[in-house]
Write a protein that holds these residues in place. Structure first.
Motif, short mmCIF file in Angstrom:
data_model
loop_
_atom_site.label_atom_id
_atom_site.label_comp_id
_atom_site.label_asym_id
_atom_site.label_seq_id
_atom_site.Cartn_x
_atom_site.Cartn_y
_atom_site.Cartn_z
N GLY A 215 0.88 -1.17 0.00
CA GLY A 215 0.00 -0.10 -0.02
C GLY A 215 0.86 1.19 -0.16
O GLY A 215 0.54 2.24 -0.63
N LYS B 91 -0.89 -3.76 -7.21
CA LYS B 91 -2.03 -3.95 -6.66
C LYS B 91 -2.77 -5.28 -7.30
O LYS B 91 -3.34 -6.09 -6.74
CB LYS B 91 -3.34 -2.83 -7.54
N TYR C 160 -12.90 -3.62 1.33
CA TYR C 160 -11.55 -3.76 0.68
C TYR C 160 -11.41 -3.87 -0.75
O TYR C 160 -10.97 -3.21 -1.64
CB TYR C 160 -10.45 -4.79 1.56
N THR D 274 -11.13 -0.74 -3.36
CA THR D 274 -9.65 -0.66 -4.08
C THR D 274 -9.90 -1.05 -5.58
O THR D 274 -9.22 -0.34 -6.37
CB THR D 274 -8.89 -1.61 -3.39
N HIS E 257 -11.33 2.00 -7.19
CA HIS E 257 -10.09 3.09 -7.53
C HIS E 257 -9.16 2.46 -8.47
O HIS E 257 -8.73 3.25 -9.48
CB HIS E 257 -9.29 2.84 -6.35
N TRP F 128 -6.45 8.06 -3.57
CA TRP F 128 -5.85 7.12 -3.02
C TRP F 128 -5.01 8.00 -1.63
O TRP F 128 -4.82 6.82 -0.68
CB TRP F 128 -4.54 6.70 -3.93
N LEU G 55 -7.54 6.81 0.92
CA LEU G 55 -7.85 5.28 1.00
C LEU G 55 -6.60 4.73 1.66
O LEU G 55 -7.00 3.98 2.44
CB LEU G 55 -7.83 4.93 -0.41
N TYR H 253 -5.27 1.10 5.09
CA TYR H 253 -3.96 0.26 5.44
C TYR H 253 -3.41 0.86 6.76
O TYR H 253 -2.59 -0.09 7.29
CB TYR H 253 -3.09 0.69 4.37
#
Lengths: 86, 203
Positions: free
Chosen positions: B70, B117, B140, B144, B147, B192, B195, B200
């Motif tokens: 992350g 990712k 999650y 993610t 995104h 992000w 996020l 994280y």
């Protein structure tokens, strides 16, 4: 925005990311979470004002985007308070 | 290109200061960006509220994430934003070749993000994680991946901008399209930046 300013902001973003990562390795808790959110606020503000180019731009767009960041982080902060949701 | 008030450089070597408080890029793109931010806000706040209902589960599941990945992805996105900002600055100075190189750098960082990712997802799926595993992983994976799709779209935008710079479509007198695309990419980075600490780091 000069290239030197752009470079300084990138350096700040990198250092702040490293600090946030390091804080995540610890035991967490209210004070640490507050610091992590403060870092996110500082990083987000730099991106909005200097990389997105909204510094010095007439309202309302800068207010809306900065307001989004402040509001989202504030709500997250409240939800992460020790007593929240219990 | 002729030197006009629109194309002349400011004393610091950039074009922007002559902007006089006007919005960089197209207003329509900014409306789209704000709409996107509102959708992500709903996701973020929903996650934070759901975590408040089951802190033990969310904190335990967070420990199963790869925080190093992350953080690496955060570094890649802020670096890609830096590259894109430098590309816009180079175009303001009519340095087309330099601008194209910076945009390629931004694209490379975006590709790096997607690879890391994808590796994270592969590790999770091979461990049997799915949307229905629990509330944490539902958030999650959906947040993610939403995104992730925006990063892909942003890279398509950057690729189009790169082509435009190479064809000299963008120059100090015509920056609107470049600035619009750059603002979209910075929005992907901005999301992000919320996020990463939310999912994280904070516990």
């Amino acid at each position: 925005m000069t290239t030197r300013q752009i470079d300084r902001i990138w350096l700040f973003l990198v250092v702040a990311t490293g600090v946030a990562w390091w804080l995540g390795e610890g035991s967490g808790g209210g004070a640490v979470n507050a610091l992590v959110l403060a870092l996110a606020l500082a990083k987000g503000t730099a991106v909005i004002r200097d990389y997105m180019g909204l510094r010095g731009v007439r309202p309302p767009v800068p207010w809306v985007v900065l307001g989004w960041l402040v509001l989202v982080l504030a709500v997250i902060g409240v939800c992460f308070l020790p007593a929240a949701g219990r | 290109m002729p030197i006009t008030p629109e194309t002349a450089l400011a004393p610091d070597g950039t074009h922007r200061p002559a902007r006089d408080g006007s919005l960089p890029g197209d207003l329509a793109v900014w409306i789209f960006i704000v709409a996107e931010l509102l959708v992500f806000a709903v996701f973020f706040i929903s996650y934070a509220i759901a975590r408040g209902q089951d802190v033990v589960l969310f904190d335990a599941m967070q420990r199963t994430l790869d925080r190093n990945a992350g953080a690496a992805n955060t570094l890649l996105l802020v670096t890609s934003s830096w590259c894109v900002a430098r590309a816009v600055a180079a175009t303001q100075q009519n340095l087309t070749t330099v601008a194209a190189r910076w945009l390629l750098g931004g694209l490379a960082c975006g590709a790096g993000f997607l690879v890391i990712k994808a590796l994270e997802y592969a590790a999770k799926f091979s461990a049997g994680v799915s949307l229905s595993s629990n509330n944490f992983y539902m958030f999650y994976l959906s947040l993610t991946f939403f995104h992730f799709l925006h990063v892909i779209l942003g890279m398509v935008v950057l690729a189009v901008l790169w082509q435009g710079i190479r064809k000299r479509r963008y120059h100090p007198g015509n920056l609107s399209g470049l600035e619009s695309g750059a603002a979209y990419w910075h929005m992907v980075d901005l999301v992000w930046l919320v996020l990463f600490p939310l999912i994280y780091v904070m516990h």
